[in-house]
Structures are given as structure tokens and as C-alpha cells.
Design a protein around this motif. Structure first.
Motif, PDB file in Angstrom:
ATOM      1  N   ARG A 227      63.315 -57.639  15.583  1.00  0.00           N
ATOM      2  CA  ARG A 227      62.303 -56.341  15.688  1.00  0.00           C
ATOM      3  C   ARG A 227      62.547 -55.603  17.170  1.00  0.00           C
ATOM      4  NH1 ARG A 227      56.338 -58.673  17.681  1.00  0.00           N
ATOM      5  NH2 ARG A 227      56.891 -59.819  19.148  1.00  0.00           N
ATOM      6  N   HIS A 228      62.215 -54.534  17.099  1.00  0.00           N
ATOM      7  CA  HIS A 228      62.191 -53.523  18.432  1.00  0.00           C
ATOM      8  C   HIS A 228      60.534 -53.195  18.417  1.00  0.00           C
ATOM      9  CE1 HIS A 228      62.136 -49.972  20.883  1.00  0.00           C
ATOM     10  NE2 HIS A 228      63.127 -50.380  21.102  1.00  0.00           N
ATOM     11  N   LEU A 229      59.956 -53.944  19.767  1.00  0.00           N
ATOM     12  CA  LEU A 229      58.894 -53.768  20.047  1.00  0.00           C
ATOM     13  C   LEU A 229      58.550 -52.499  21.214  1.00  0.00           C
ATOM     14  CD1 LEU A 229      55.869 -54.687  19.220  1.00  0.00           C
ATOM     15  CD2 LEU A 229      55.898 -56.402  20.997  1.00  0.00           C
ATOM     16  N   LEU A 230      57.671 -51.550  21.023  1.00  0.00           N
ATOM     17  CA  LEU A 230      57.353 -50.590  22.030  1.00  0.00           C
ATOM     18  C   LEU A 230      56.095 -50.109  22.180  1.00  0.00           C
ATOM     19  CD1 LEU A 230      58.608 -47.968  23.536  1.00  0.00           C
ATOM     20  CD2 LEU A 230      58.233 -46.881  21.684  1.00  0.00           C
ATOM     21  N   LEU A 231      55.714 -50.420  23.529  1.00  0.00           N
ATOM     22  CA  LEU A 231      54.388 -49.718  24.175  1.00  0.00           C
ATOM     23  C   LEU A 231      54.964 -48.520  24.993  1.00  0.00           C
ATOM     24  CD1 LEU A 231      51.324 -50.327  24.556  1.00  0.00           C
ATOM     25  CD2 LEU A 231      51.831 -51.377  26.715  1.00  0.00           C
ATOM     26  N   ASP A 232      54.205 -47.388  24.390  1.00  0.00           N
ATOM     27  CA  ASP A 232      54.284 -46.185  24.760  1.00  0.00           C
ATOM     28  C   ASP A 232      52.834 -45.582  25.013  1.00  0.00           C
ATOM     29  OD1 ASP A 232      54.891 -43.616  25.580  1.00  0.00           O
ATOM     30  OD2 ASP A 232      56.101 -43.001  23.744  1.00  0.00           O
ATOM     31  N   GLY A 233      52.348 -45.700  26.468  1.00  0.00           N
ATOM     32  CA  GLY A 233      50.979 -45.475  26.311  1.00  0.00           C
ATOM     33  C   GLY A 233      50.162 -46.342  25.849  1.00  0.00           C
ATOM     34  N   ARG A 234      49.293 -45.920  24.937  1.00  0.00           N
ATOM     35  CA  ARG A 234      48.382 -46.513  24.379  1.00  0.00           C
ATOM     36  C   ARG A 234      48.759 -46.978  23.002  1.00  0.00           C
ATOM     37  NH1 ARG A 234      43.163 -46.944  26.202  1.00  0.00           N
ATOM     38  NH2 ARG A 234      42.737 -45.546  28.089  1.00  0.00           N
ATOM     39  N   LEU A 235      50.117 -46.335  22.401  1.00  0.00           N
ATOM     40  CA  LEU A 235      50.700 -46.735  21.165  1.00  0.00           C
ATOM     41  C   LEU A 235      51.608 -48.002  21.180  1.00  0.00           C
ATOM     42  CD1 LEU A 235      51.174 -45.678  18.088  1.00  0.00           C
ATOM     43  CD2 LEU A 235      52.932 -44.462  19.244  1.00  0.00           C
ATOM     44  N   LEU A 236      51.310 -48.997  20.434  1.00  0.00           N
ATOM     45  CA  LEU A 236      52.163 -50.177  20.199  1.00  0.00           C
ATOM     46  C   LEU A 236      52.737 -50.016  18.896  1.00  0.00           C
ATOM     47  CD1 LEU A 236      53.070 -52.806  21.368  1.00  0.00           C
ATOM     48  CD2 LEU A 236      51.229 -53.826  19.960  1.00  0.00           C
ATOM     49  N   LYS A 237      54.076 -49.951  18.970  1.00  0.00           N
ATOM     50  CA  LYS A 237      54.973 -49.719  17.611  1.00  0.00           C
ATOM     51  C   LYS A 237      55.907 -50.869  17.314  1.00  0.00           C
ATOM     52  CE  LYS A 237      58.184 -46.077  15.675  1.00  0.00           C
ATOM     53  NZ  LYS A 237      58.558 -44.694  15.874  1.00  0.00           N
ATOM     54  N   GLU A 238      55.922 -51.508  16.300  1.00  0.00           N
ATOM     55  CA  GLU A 238      56.786 -52.432  16.064  1.00  0.00           C
ATOM     56  C   GLU A 238      57.740 -52.058  15.013  1.00  0.00           C
ATOM     57  OE1 GLU A 238      56.317 -57.091  15.355  1.00  0.00           O
ATOM     58  OE2 GLU A 238      55.625 -55.853  13.577  1.00  0.00           O
ATOM     59  N   THR A 239      59.217 -51.893  15.094  1.00  0.00           N
ATOM     60  CA  THR A 239      60.257 -51.775  14.115  1.00  0.00           C
ATOM     61  C   THR A 239      60.998 -52.898  13.612  1.00  0.00           C
ATOM     62  OG1 THR A 239      60.263 -49.414  15.136  1.00  0.00           O
ATOM     63  CG2 THR A 239      62.055 -50.099  13.491  1.00  0.00           C
ATOM     64  N   ARG A 240      60.876 -53.332  12.378  1.00  0.00           N
ATOM     65  CA  ARG A 240      61.402 -54.405  11.807  1.00  0.00           C
ATOM     66  C   ARG A 240      63.085 -54.052  11.911  1.00  0.00           C
ATOM     67  NH1 ARG A 240      58.446 -58.829  13.482  1.00  0.00           N
ATOM     68  NH2 ARG A 240      59.787 -59.949  11.978  1.00  0.00           N
ATOM     69  N   SER A 241      63.664 -55.341  11.850  1.00  0.00           N
ATOM     70  CA  SER A 241      65.044 -55.173  11.265  1.00  0.00           C
ATOM     71  C   SER A 241      65.427 -54.429   9.953  1.00  0.00           C
ATOM     72  CB  SER A 241      65.877 -56.430  11.448  1.00  0.00           C
ATOM     73  OG  SER A 241      65.266 -57.437  10.505  1.00  0.00           O
ATOM     74  N   ASP A 242      64.223 -54.771   8.996  1.00  0.00           N
ATOM     75  CA  ASP A 242      64.489 -54.079   7.507  1.00  0.00           C
ATOM     76  C   ASP A 242      63.984 -52.479   7.480  1.00  0.00           C
ATOM     77  OD1 ASP A 242      61.727 -54.304   7.832  1.00  0.00           O
ATOM     78  OD2 ASP A 242      61.487 -55.626   6.038  1.00  0.00           O
ATOM     79  N   GLY A 243      63.540 -51.830   8.757  1.00  0.00           N
ATOM     80  CA  GLY A 243      63.222 -50.557   8.588  1.00  0.00           C
ATOM     81  C   GLY A 243      61.712 -50.446   8.702  1.00  0.00           C
ATOM     82  N   THR A 244      60.843 -51.429   8.457  1.00  0.00           N
ATOM     83  CA  THR A 244      59.632 -51.446   8.350  1.00  0.00           C
ATOM     84  C   THR A 244      58.844 -51.113   9.814  1.00  0.00           C
ATOM     85  OG1 THR A 244      59.347 -53.108   6.454  1.00  0.00           O
ATOM     86  CG2 THR A 244      57.384 -52.689   7.884  1.00  0.00           C
ATOM     87  N   VAL A 245      57.809 -50.041   9.806  1.00  0.00           N
ATOM     88  CA  VAL A 245      57.336 -49.551  10.985  1.00  0.00           C
ATOM     89  C   VAL A 245      55.813 -49.767  10.903  1.00  0.00           C
ATOM     90  CG1 VAL A 245      57.071 -47.722  12.633  1.00  0.00           C
ATOM     91  CG2 VAL A 245      59.358 -48.017  11.592  1.00  0.00           C
ATOM     92  N   THR A 246      55.236 -50.408  11.848  1.00  0.00           N
ATOM     93  CA  THR A 246      53.807 -50.412  12.064  1.00  0.00           C
ATOM     94  C   THR A 246      53.377 -50.078  13.376  1.00  0.00           C
ATOM     95  OG1 THR A 246      54.000 -52.791  12.733  1.00  0.00           O
ATOM     96  CG2 THR A 246      53.670 -52.689  10.470  1.00  0.00           C
TER      97      THR A 246
END
Length: 285
Positions: A227-246
Motif C-alpha cells: 500500500r501507499h499511505l498518505l496524510l495530506d492535511g486532515r485527509l488520510l488516503k490509503e491506496t492498495r496495490s490492487d488499486g483500492t482507495v480508501t
């Protein structure tokens, strides 16, 4: 090129978990590049406090290798350049204009640092970059050749020439966007060599300018094999290797600090305010 302050290759390689060969060859270049990205987080906490982080090799070792901290492009790529030189590669510092989200290639200054690594016996150098704070960034270096697609660790990239008015050829790194099945420009650069004092000035500008995106809100990312995990301000975004984004919102300082500790491997400096701004956006260097 870099200051002659001792760089401890053994300690650095242990920190990134590299147990492979220590040769100046393409396989080692690719392996150490990927290991660095998966071990050391990207973060702008010093700039968020209005402080330009030191690019002194000893300070980079103390912060990124010996502490639970990360850094942004100047820190990561300066440290990585020291590692490559210790392994026997010849390294040139490059300065690039970030194209991602820009109106035109010339609408932004050259504020991103990338590296050109020469492999003994290889006909072409490699573009290397462990400090581009975006999900489309390089995971493995790519040879400096135009119009050829390269796949590295699940991402696809290519380099193309773009017209401009300068005397040197302009290269543009593009990443393949699987969702759009199209290519997106990452950053543009020439092969003009830059030196450490150039980046001391650029680093100070990006870290202290009140209009810099890095002084506005936390921008933190961590990458591993799944996965790729990103904290941008107050937004926490997780992008899994299969393309799933939460995505979800971080609601307060306590939660933000806990996320940094548990998910990003970062201990935030005491007394700093992490969520001083609320607007999500795009910050990359």
C-alpha cells in the motif's frame, strides 16, 4: 560533489533493510532505491514549523537513519546520493520543475531535486529519485533514454523530450495512470548539474516561504509492498496495490500524532501543531 563528512554505509543499509550486493551495478541501484523508499517516510514536519531542515550529511544520518523521522526531496535524495557514491556510482544533482498539477511546464520554478546515477560500464546513466512525494513517483531508477516504457515494482514510467527555449534538451518524466489509461507528467529537467549550495538556497525557500505548500499543512507518506499511505492535511488516503482507495478525515491532534507513530513510523517533534490548516491539496517536491 557532496561534503566530505563521514557517511556510514553499513548503518544506512541496515536502516533500509538492504542485504544484497554492494556493487555499482544496475541491480544494486534498483534494489537500494526501492529499499530506501519502503523504509524511510516522506514528511515535511520541519517546514511545517517554519524551519529549513539541514542537508548536512551527518544531520541527515541523525534524522532519517537514527531517528523516527523522514524528510522531503532534498533530504532523501542528498542522503541517497551519499549512499550511491559510497557504493561506487557517480552522481549528478539535478533540479526539476514539477509538472504534476501545473498549468504549463514553465509555470513553476525548479524546486525538485532528482539524481543522475552513472553505472560503470553502462552506456547510459539512470534517473534516480527517492524523494518525489507522489503516488506516481519512481520506485526504481530508469535509464536516461527517450520514448521507452519501463516497469518497476508495479509502476510504469517513461521519459520523453519536450520543447523549450533553452540550449539543453528538456526531459519529462511521465507516469502511467492506470485509471485513465493515459500518461501524466511528473517533472521536467535538463542535465545541467546543480551543486549542494544551489539546493541549500532552494531548500530554505521551500521550507520557509509562507506561500509554499509545505508550510501550510502536514504532507506525509509511507510506502510498502502492499500500500501507499498518505496524510495530506486532515485527509488520510490509503491506496492498495490492487488499486483500492480508501479515505477518511483525521479529526484532531491526538489522532494525527498516533497515526504518525503507528502507521508512518514518525515521532512528531514535541510542541508543534500538526493540523494548523484544514485544506487538503497537492504538495510535491
Amino acid at each position: 560533489m557532496l561534503d566530505s563528512i563521514p557517511f556510514d554505509l553499513d548503518v544506512y543499509l541496515r536502516r533500509i533493510g538492504w542485504e544484497g550486493e554492494r556493487r555499482a551495478d544496475p541491480a544494486t541501484l534498483r534494489g537500494v532505491h526501492l529499499a530506501h523508499l519502503r523504509a524511510l517516510p516522506f514528511e515535511n514536519l520541519d517546514a511545517l514549523r517554519g524551519r529549513a531542515p539541514s542537508l548536512d550529511p551527518a544531520d541527515l544520518m541523525a534524522k532519517l537513519v537514527h531517528s523516527r523521522r523522514g524528510g522531503y526531496c532534498y533530504e532523501h535524495n542528498t542522503l541517497f546520493a551519499s549512499a550511491l557514491e559510497a557504493l561506487g556510482f557517480r552522481v549528478t544533482l539535478l533540479s526539476a520543475r514539477v509538472a504534476l498539477g501545473a498549468d504549463t511546464l514553465t509555470s513553476r520554478p525548479r524546486t525538485h531535486m532528482a539524481l543522475l546515477a552513472e553505472v560503470p560500464g553502462e552506456p547510459r546513466p539512470y534517473l534516480a529519485d527517492v524523494g518525489f512525494g507522489a503516488i506516481g513517483g519512481l520506485l526504481e531508477p530508469v535509464p536516461l533514454v527517450a520514448d521507452v516504457e519501463f516497469a518497476g515494482a508495479g509502476r510504469r514510467h517513461r521519459l520523453v523530450h519536450v520543447p523549450h527555449d533553452g540550449p539543453l534538451a528538456m526531459w519529462l518524466l511521465e507516469a502511467h495512470d492506470a485509471a485513465k489509461d493515459d500518461w501524466t507528467g511528473q517533472y521536467a529537467f535538463t542535465l545541467e548539474p546543480f551543486e549542494k549550495p544551489d539546493f541549500d538556497v532552494i531548500n530554505w525557500h521551500v521550507a520557509t516561504n509562507p506561500h509554499s505548500p509545505f508550510t501550510q499543512r502536514p504532507y506525509v507518506q509511507h510506502l510498502d509492498a502492499t500500500r501507499h499511505l498518505l496524510l495530506d492535511g486532515r485527509l488520510l488516503k490509503e491506496t492498495r496495490s490492487d488499486g483500492t482507495v480508501t479515505e477518511r478525515e483525521v479529526t484532531g491532534e491526538t489522532q494525527a500524532r498516533r497515526l504518525l507513530e503507528e502507521e508512518f513510523g514518525i515521532t512528531a517533534p514535541e510542541g508543534m501543531t500538526l493540523l494548523q490548516r484544514t485544506e487538503p491539496g497537492t504538495a510535491r517536491r
